[in-house]
Design a protein around this motif. Structure first.
Motif, PDB file in Angstrom:
ATOM      1  N   ILE A 150      75.532  58.559  -9.459  1.00 33.49           N
ATOM      2  CA  ILE A 150      74.912  59.741  -8.862  1.00 33.49           C
ATOM      3  C   ILE A 150      73.650  60.098  -9.646  1.00 33.49           C
ATOM      4  O   ILE A 150      73.656  60.128 -10.874  1.00 33.49           O
ATOM      5  CB  ILE A 150      75.891  60.934  -8.874  1.00 33.49           C
ATOM      6  N   ASP A 151      72.571  60.360  -8.922  1.00 34.99           N
ATOM      7  CA  ASP A 151      71.335  60.855  -9.525  1.00 34.99           C
ATOM      8  C   ASP A 151      71.076  62.262  -9.009  1.00 34.99           C
ATOM      9  O   ASP A 151      71.077  62.502  -7.806  1.00 34.99           O
ATOM     10  CB  ASP A 151      70.142  59.970  -9.167  1.00 34.99           C
ATOM     11  N   ILE A 152      70.868  63.181  -9.920  1.00 32.54           N
ATOM     12  CA  ILE A 152      70.542  64.553  -9.548  1.00 32.54           C
ATOM     13  C   ILE A 152      69.066  64.585  -9.147  1.00 32.54           C
ATOM     14  O   ILE A 152      68.232  63.956  -9.815  1.00 32.54           O
ATOM     15  CB  ILE A 152      70.813  65.505 -10.729  1.00 32.54           C
ATOM     16  N   PRO A 153      68.722  65.285  -8.070  1.00 34.19           N
ATOM     17  CA  PRO A 153      67.307  65.348  -7.665  1.00 34.19           C
ATOM     18  C   PRO A 153      66.419  65.833  -8.809  1.00 34.19           C
ATOM     19  O   PRO A 153      66.785  66.737  -9.561  1.00 34.19           O
ATOM     20  CB  PRO A 153      67.305  66.355  -6.525  1.00 34.19           C
ATOM     21  N   GLY A 154      65.285  65.225  -8.958  1.00 34.76           N
ATOM     22  CA  GLY A 154      64.364  65.553 -10.035  1.00 34.76           C
ATOM     23  C   GLY A 154      64.339  64.473 -11.101  1.00 34.76           C
ATOM     24  O   GLY A 154      63.738  64.641 -12.156  1.00 34.76           O
ATOM     25  N   GLY A 155      65.011  63.357 -10.855  1.00 33.30           N
ATOM     26  CA  GLY A 155      64.971  62.245 -11.786  1.00 33.30           C
ATOM     27  C   GLY A 155      65.974  62.326 -12.918  1.00 33.30           C
ATOM     28  O   GLY A 155      65.838  61.639 -13.920  1.00 33.30           O
ATOM     29  N   ILE A 156      67.007  63.162 -12.792  1.00 33.65           N
ATOM     30  CA  ILE A 156      68.015  63.291 -13.845  1.00 33.65           C
ATOM     31  C   ILE A 156      69.154  62.335 -13.527  1.00 33.65           C
ATOM     32  O   ILE A 156      69.835  62.467 -12.514  1.00 33.65           O
ATOM     33  CB  ILE A 156      68.531  64.740 -13.946  1.00 33.65           C
ATOM     34  N   SER A 157      69.361  61.355 -14.403  1.00 32.51           N
ATOM     35  CA  SER A 157      70.426  60.371 -14.214  1.00 32.51           C
ATOM     36  C   SER A 157      71.471  60.557 -15.311  1.00 32.51           C
ATOM     37  O   SER A 157      71.360  61.433 -16.162  1.00 32.51           O
ATOM     38  CB  SER A 157      69.851  58.958 -14.249  1.00 32.51           C
ATOM     39  N   GLY A 158      72.471  59.709 -15.294  1.00 32.52           N
ATOM     40  CA  GLY A 158      73.513  59.756 -16.315  1.00 32.52           C
ATOM     41  C   GLY A 158      72.974  59.507 -17.707  1.00 32.52           C
ATOM     42  O   GLY A 158      73.416  60.119 -18.679  1.00 32.52           O
ATOM     43  N   VAL A 159      71.994  58.625 -17.801  1.00 31.42           N
ATOM     44  CA  VAL A 159      71.401  58.317 -19.109  1.00 31.42           C
ATOM     45  C   VAL A 159      70.652  59.534 -19.653  1.00 31.42           C
ATOM     46  O   VAL A 159      70.722  59.836 -20.849  1.00 31.42           O
ATOM     47  CB  VAL A 159      70.471  57.094 -19.002  1.00 31.42           C
ATOM     48  N   THR A 160      69.958  60.255 -18.786  1.00 36.11           N
ATOM     49  CA  THR A 160      69.237  61.457 -19.209  1.00 36.11           C
ATOM     50  C   THR A 160      70.198  62.503 -19.754  1.00 36.11           C
ATOM     51  O   THR A 160      69.939  63.126 -20.788  1.00 36.11           O
ATOM     52  CB  THR A 160      68.442  62.042 -18.028  1.00 36.11           C
ATOM     53  N   VAL A 161      71.316  62.668 -19.074  1.00 35.32           N
ATOM     54  CA  VAL A 161      72.308  63.655 -19.511  1.00 35.32           C
ATOM     55  C   VAL A 161      72.935  63.216 -20.833  1.00 35.32           C
ATOM     56  O   VAL A 161      73.188  64.037 -21.715  1.00 35.32           O
ATOM     57  CB  VAL A 161      73.369  63.862 -18.411  1.00 35.32           C
ATOM     58  N   MET A 162      73.177  61.914 -20.999  1.00 35.83           N
ATOM     59  CA  MET A 162      73.729  61.427 -22.260  1.00 35.83           C
ATOM     60  C   MET A 162      72.746  61.614 -23.412  1.00 35.83           C
ATOM     61  O   MET A 162      73.140  61.920 -24.537  1.00 35.83           O
ATOM     62  CB  MET A 162      74.133  59.964 -22.126  1.00 35.83           C
ATOM     63  N   LEU A 163      71.447  61.443 -23.143  1.00 33.94           N
ATOM     64  CA  LEU A 163      70.451  61.687 -24.182  1.00 33.94           C
ATOM     65  C   LEU A 163      70.411  63.165 -24.578  1.00 33.94           C
ATOM     66  O   LEU A 163      70.210  63.496 -25.752  1.00 33.94           O
ATOM     67  CB  LEU A 163      69.081  61.210 -23.723  1.00 33.94           C
ATOM     68  N   LEU A 164      70.609  64.052 -23.616  1.00 34.80           N
ATOM     69  CA  LEU A 164      70.702  65.476 -23.934  1.00 34.80           C
ATOM     70  C   LEU A 164      71.907  65.741 -24.829  1.00 34.80           C
ATOM     71  O   LEU A 164      71.821  66.509 -25.788  1.00 34.80           O
ATOM     72  CB  LEU A 164      70.803  66.301 -22.641  1.00 34.80           C
TER      73      LEU A 164
END
Length: 62
Positions: free
Chosen positions: A21-35
C-alpha cells in the motif's frame, strides 16, 4: 516514549510494505520505516526520555 512511538511506526511501515500500500503523496512503507528509525535515533540520543529528576521534575528534600 519515542521508542514506543517508533515501534508503532515500524509496525505500520511493515504492514504498508507487506500489503504493498502506498499512501497518496509518495509515502511508502520504506518512508514510514525511515521515520521510525529517526524516532529511534532521537530516543537513543536522550530526547523525549522523560523526567530524570532534574531541576523541574525532581523531588525536593528539605
Amino acid at each position: 516514549m519515542l521508542a514506543i512511538v517508533a515501534a508503532i511506526i515500524f509496525g505500520l511501515g511493515f504492514l504498508l510494505d507487506v500489503l504493498g500500500i502506498d499512501i497518496p503523496g509518495g509515502i511508502s512503507g520504506v518512508t514510514v520505516m525511515l521515520l521510525g528509525l529517526c524516532l529511534l535515533a532521537l530516543h537513543q540520543a536522550g530526547i523525549g526520555a522523560g523526567s530524570t529528576g532534574g531541576f523541574l521534575g525532581g523531588s525536593r528534600r528539605t
